[in-house]
Design a protein around this motif. Structure first.
Motif, PDB file in Angstrom:
ATOM      1  N   SER A   1      -2.684 -31.148  36.225  1.00 41.88           N
ATOM      2  CA  SER A   1      -2.765 -30.980  34.773  1.00 41.88           C
ATOM      3  C   SER A   1      -1.488 -31.473  34.106  1.00 41.88           C
ATOM      4  O   SER A   1      -0.450 -31.606  34.754  1.00 41.88           O
ATOM      5  CB  SER A   1      -2.994 -29.509  34.409  1.00 41.88           C
ATOM      6  N   ASP A   2      -1.588 -31.755  32.800  1.00 40.39           N
ATOM      7  CA  ASP A   2      -0.414 -32.137  32.014  1.00 40.39           C
ATOM      8  C   ASP A   2       0.640 -31.043  32.132  1.00 40.39           C
ATOM      9  O   ASP A   2       0.316 -29.860  32.128  1.00 40.39           O
ATOM     10  CB  ASP A   2      -0.770 -32.259  30.529  1.00 40.39           C
TER      11      ASP A   2
ATOM     12  N   THR B   1      -5.955 -34.417  35.036  1.00 44.72           N
ATOM     13  CA  THR B   1      -6.155 -35.745  35.621  1.00 44.72           C
ATOM     14  C   THR B   1      -6.752 -35.598  37.016  1.00 44.72           C
ATOM     15  O   THR B   1      -6.208 -34.897  37.866  1.00 44.72           O
ATOM     16  CB  THR B   1      -4.827 -36.514  35.693  1.00 44.72           C
TER      17      THR B   1
ATOM     18  N   PHE C   1      -4.885 -32.413  29.002  1.00 43.98           N
ATOM     19  CA  PHE C   1      -5.753 -33.104  29.954  1.00 43.98           C
ATOM     20  C   PHE C   1      -5.536 -32.586  31.364  1.00 43.98           C
ATOM     21  O   PHE C   1      -4.458 -32.125  31.709  1.00 43.98           O
ATOM     22  CB  PHE C   1      -5.474 -34.613  29.966  1.00 43.98           C
TER      23      PHE C   1
ATOM     24  N   GLU D   1      -8.144 -37.796  40.299  1.00 44.53           N
ATOM     25  CA  GLU D   1      -8.091 -39.116  40.930  1.00 44.53           C
ATOM     26  C   GLU D   1      -8.853 -39.080  42.250  1.00 44.53           C
ATOM     27  O   GLU D   1      -8.592 -38.241  43.108  1.00 44.53           O
ATOM     28  CB  GLU D   1      -6.638 -39.534  41.175  1.00 44.53           C
TER      29      GLU D   1
ATOM     30  N   ARG E   1      -9.543 -38.667  33.111  1.00 38.23           N
ATOM     31  CA  ARG E   1      -8.743 -37.658  32.402  1.00 38.23           C
ATOM     32  C   ARG E   1      -9.723 -36.738  31.691  1.00 38.23           C
ATOM     33  O   ARG E   1     -10.449 -37.161  30.791  1.00 38.23           O
ATOM     34  CB  ARG E   1      -7.792 -38.318  31.417  1.00 38.23           C
TER      35      ARG E   1
END
Length: 178
Positions: free
Chosen positions: A34-35, A71, A69, A73, A91
């Motif tokens: 996370s951010d 993220t 956001f 991957e 995101r």
């Protein structure tokens, strides 16, 4: 005061994953962050699904309240046991599952487009997300009508949630001067 919210993300599956415009052969896994947080969580490797991996794995993470956001991957292990290549990134806006008309403790099923490192579409990831609400917070939310009223509690037991709003201090000073 709490500066984190606990989020349960279940990584269900992905679709149409490619590397160099060819379907991947397997060994796909997901990392999530996370951010504003340096903590990264990782799922197990799906070695059988190829371009359509399935994990069905829950990751519980603490997300800062200011995060906008999360993220996600998707990566694919290479023939080397330690290296991996990025397949695609998505995101996820925190606003997709916090706030709005659905209570925070509800389960959300969401799908997001993955983008590769050349900003090309590269498949879709399917997740479910739930923000876990502590029992203390849950009881406060159920009495949200009472918490919206500001003022001081009435002295004594009047049987209920009586509230006194009071008289502004400016008005009291005006009355004393007369």
């Amino acid at each position: 005061m709490t500066t984190l919210r606990t989020v349960e993300i279940t990584f269900l599956s992905a679709e149409n994953l490619e590397m160099n415009r060819k379907g991947i052969r397997g060994k796909a896994f997901v990392t999530v962050q996370s951010d504003g947080s340096s903590d990264t969580s990782t799922t197990k490797v799906d070695s059988e699904g190829g371009s359509y991996p399935s994990w069905n794995e829950k990751v519980v993470m603490d997300v800062p309240l200011h995060a906008r956001f999360i993220t996600v991957e998707v990566k694919c292990k290479t023939s080397s046991s330690t290296a991996s290549n990025s397949v695609g990134v998505a995101r996820i806006p925190v606003s997709d599952f916090v706030g709005g008309y659905v209570p925070e403790n509800e389960l959300h099923f969401l799908s997001y487009r993955l983008w590769d490192d050349k900003v090309r579409r590269n498949g879709v990831i399917n997740v479910s997300v739930r923000v876990t609400v502590a029992e203390q917070q849950r009881s406060c939310h159920s009495n949200s009508m009472l918490s919206a009223v500001t003022g001081l509690p009435v002295a004594g037991n009047c049987g209920g949630a009586g509230v006194v709003t009071g008289i502004p201090a400016v008005w009291l000073n005006y009355q004393r001067n007369i």
